[in-house]
Design a protein around this motif. Structure first.
Motif, PDB file in Angstrom:
ATOM      1  N   LYS A   9       6.893 -25.025  21.639  1.00  0.00           N
ATOM      2  CA  LYS A   9       7.859 -24.964  20.535  1.00  0.00           C
ATOM      3  C   LYS A   9       7.332 -25.651  19.288  1.00  0.00           C
ATOM      4  CE  LYS A   9      11.895 -24.578  23.506  1.00  0.00           C
ATOM      5  NZ  LYS A   9      11.846 -23.116  23.366  1.00  0.00           N
ATOM      6  N   PHE A  10       6.504 -26.659  19.473  1.00  0.00           N
ATOM      7  CA  PHE A  10       5.906 -27.393  18.359  1.00  0.00           C
ATOM      8  C   PHE A  10       4.456 -27.708  18.708  1.00  0.00           C
ATOM      9  CE2 PHE A  10       9.901 -28.224  16.303  1.00  0.00           C
ATOM     10  CZ  PHE A  10      10.817 -28.369  17.328  1.00  0.00           C
ATOM     11  N   TYR A  33       5.760  -8.164  19.553  1.00  0.00           N
ATOM     12  CA  TYR A  33       5.332  -8.422  18.178  1.00  0.00           C
ATOM     13  C   TYR A  33       5.111  -9.917  17.966  1.00  0.00           C
ATOM     14  CZ  TYR A  33       7.917  -4.003  17.722  1.00  0.00           C
ATOM     15  OH  TYR A  33       8.391  -2.728  17.887  1.00  0.00           O
ATOM     16  N   TYR A  35       5.132 -12.475  14.579  1.00  0.00           N
ATOM     17  CA  TYR A  35       5.392 -12.641  13.157  1.00  0.00           C
ATOM     18  C   TYR A  35       5.100 -14.085  12.766  1.00  0.00           C
ATOM     19  CZ  TYR A  35       8.322  -8.398  13.438  1.00  0.00           C
ATOM     20  OH  TYR A  35       8.804  -7.128  13.618  1.00  0.00           O
ATOM     21  N   GLN A  37       6.527 -16.868   9.703  1.00  0.00           N
ATOM     22  CA  GLN A  37       7.544 -17.083   8.672  1.00  0.00           C
ATOM     23  C   GLN A  37       7.164 -18.295   7.850  1.00  0.00           C
ATOM     24  OE1 GLN A  37      11.551 -18.173   9.931  1.00  0.00           O
ATOM     25  NE2 GLN A  37      12.433 -17.098   8.177  1.00  0.00           N
ATOM     26  N   LEU A  43       9.918 -12.681   7.427  1.00  0.00           N
ATOM     27  CA  LEU A  43       8.912 -12.618   8.487  1.00  0.00           C
ATOM     28  C   LEU A  43       7.864 -11.551   8.148  1.00  0.00           C
ATOM     29  CD1 LEU A  43      11.443 -13.946   9.900  1.00  0.00           C
ATOM     30  CD2 LEU A  43      10.535 -12.985  12.014  1.00  0.00           C
ATOM     31  N   VAL A  88       5.843 -21.057  10.903  1.00  0.00           N
ATOM     32  CA  VAL A  88       6.649 -20.878  12.105  1.00  0.00           C
ATOM     33  C   VAL A  88       6.354 -19.481  12.636  1.00  0.00           C
ATOM     34  CG1 VAL A  88       8.943 -20.834  13.119  1.00  0.00           C
ATOM     35  CG2 VAL A  88       8.448 -22.407  11.229  1.00  0.00           C
ATOM     36  N   PHE A  90       7.046 -16.378  15.262  1.00  0.00           N
ATOM     37  CA  PHE A  90       8.074 -15.760  16.092  1.00  0.00           C
ATOM     38  C   PHE A  90       7.478 -14.603  16.886  1.00  0.00           C
ATOM     39  CE2 PHE A  90      12.016 -17.732  14.931  1.00  0.00           C
ATOM     40  CZ  PHE A  90      11.778 -18.266  13.676  1.00  0.00           C
ATOM     41  N   PHE A 106      14.283 -11.604  19.503  1.00  0.00           N
ATOM     42  CA  PHE A 106      13.361 -12.647  19.067  1.00  0.00           C
ATOM     43  C   PHE A 106      13.414 -13.880  19.955  1.00  0.00           C
ATOM     44  CE2 PHE A 106      11.674 -11.332  14.948  1.00  0.00           C
ATOM     45  CZ  PHE A 106      12.458 -10.227  14.687  1.00  0.00           C
ATOM     46  N   GLY A 107      12.269 -14.568  20.024  1.00  0.00           N
ATOM     47  CA  GLY A 107      12.213 -15.886  20.616  1.00  0.00           C
ATOM     48  C   GLY A 107      12.673 -16.931  19.611  1.00  0.00           C
ATOM     49  N   ASP A 108      12.635 -18.189  20.013  1.00  0.00           N
ATOM     50  CA  ASP A 108      13.138 -19.286  19.183  1.00  0.00           C
ATOM     51  C   ASP A 108      12.129 -19.797  18.177  1.00  0.00           C
ATOM     52  OD1 ASP A 108      15.113 -20.812  21.853  1.00  0.00           O
ATOM     53  OD2 ASP A 108      15.534 -19.153  20.469  1.00  0.00           O
ATOM     54  N   GLY A 109      10.904 -19.305  18.246  1.00  0.00           N
ATOM     55  CA  GLY A 109       9.893 -19.712  17.276  1.00  0.00           C
ATOM     56  C   GLY A 109       9.050 -20.881  17.744  1.00  0.00           C
ATOM     57  N   THR A 110       7.835 -20.943  17.192  1.00  0.00           N
ATOM     58  CA  THR A 110       6.908 -22.058  17.406  1.00  0.00           C
ATOM     59  C   THR A 110       6.522 -22.603  16.044  1.00  0.00           C
ATOM     60  OG1 THR A 110       5.959 -21.135  19.452  1.00  0.00           O
ATOM     61  CG2 THR A 110       4.616 -22.730  18.219  1.00  0.00           C
ATOM     62  N   ARG A 111       6.800 -23.896  15.835  1.00  0.00           N
ATOM     63  CA  ARG A 111       6.411 -24.526  14.572  1.00  0.00           C
ATOM     64  C   ARG A 111       5.013 -25.086  14.734  1.00  0.00           C
ATOM     65  NH1 ARG A 111       9.009 -25.953  10.065  1.00  0.00           N
ATOM     66  NH2 ARG A 111      11.031 -25.497  11.029  1.00  0.00           N
TER      67      ARG A 111
END
Lengths: 115, 115
Positions: A9-10, A33, A35, A37, A43, A88, A90, A106-111
């Motif tokens: 996640k991070f 996919y 993306y 952001q 995105l 970030v 996705f 979508f997933g929750d994203g990786t920062r």
């Protein structure tokens, strides 16, 4: 029902380091996919895959590689991280049914921060 | 190339009132799909509503509805009876039917619902 799961996640990297982001989906979706952001931007598509063993370039593919060895997983790799890749990330997936477009999940994203 | 423009970077509305977010797009395609996604502070992208370009009837999902004007290439989102939980970034997105799998996003509108 987990849907689309992204790990980690991070993450903080140093310039020049490499890493792989993992995306896993449990919905048996054909399409996946990646993306990115950036602040003040929508995105933007990096790479995508329409099925196991296939990948294709999106809008901003430079500096990234991807692999889809298993239908449920889509990996995004950074071989030599650069500060411009701080973003970030996705992952998304969707089903393909009878040529009717299904929405992307979508997933929750990786920062990801690159110093 | 397709582009999506959201001309309102930020908007605010009082709880229980109605707000309209604007979106215009540019394409030479005749068949395509349009979407509105919501991104709350939790970061997850959530599909709000979708519209097929071949359908003249505007899509509706509970308190969310769209005004789709194909000739004007306009796709606005109306939120009725706004709730505090509607506070989020809202992204308009475009996808052509068939061929390219690229979902093109606008830069987003930050909506704040005030109590």
């Amino acid at each position: 029902n987990a849907g689309v799961t992204q790990t980690p996640k991070f993450r903080v990297l140093k310039t020049g380091q490499s890493m792989t982001l993992l995306c896993a989906q449990d919905m048996n979706h054909e399409y996946m996919y990646w993306y990115r952001q950036d602040p003040g931007m929508g995105l933007r598509l990096i790479h995508y895959s329409v099925g196991e063993g296939t990948t294709a370039k999106g809008e901003v593919p430079d500096g990234y590689n991807v692999s889809r060895l298993k239908k449920q997983n889509f990996l995004l790799g950074l071989e030599s991280a650069a500060p411009s890749q701080t973003s970030v990330y996705f992952c998304a997936s969707r089903a393909y049914r009878d040529r009717v477009t299904q929405p992307q999940h979508f997933g929750d994203g990786t920062r990801l921060s690159i110093l | 190339a397709q582009t999506v423009t959201q001309s309102q970077p930020e908007m605010s509305v009082q709880e229980a009132e109605t707000v309209t977010l604007s979106c215009t797009y540019d394409t030479s395609e005749n068949n395509y799909y349009l979407f509105w996604y919501k991104q709350p502070p939790s970061r997850q992208m959530i599909l709000v509503i979708r519209q097929e370009a071949y359908k003249q009837q505007n899509a509706t999902e509970n308190r969310f509805s769209v005004n789709f004007q194909k000739a004007a290439k306009s796709f606005s989102l109306k939120i009725s009876d706004s709730q505090l939980g509607d506070t989020a970034m809202y992204f308009c997105a475009f996808m052509p039917q068939g061929g390219s799998e690229k979902l093109v996003f606008g830069k987003g509108t930050k909506l704040t619902v005030n109590p």
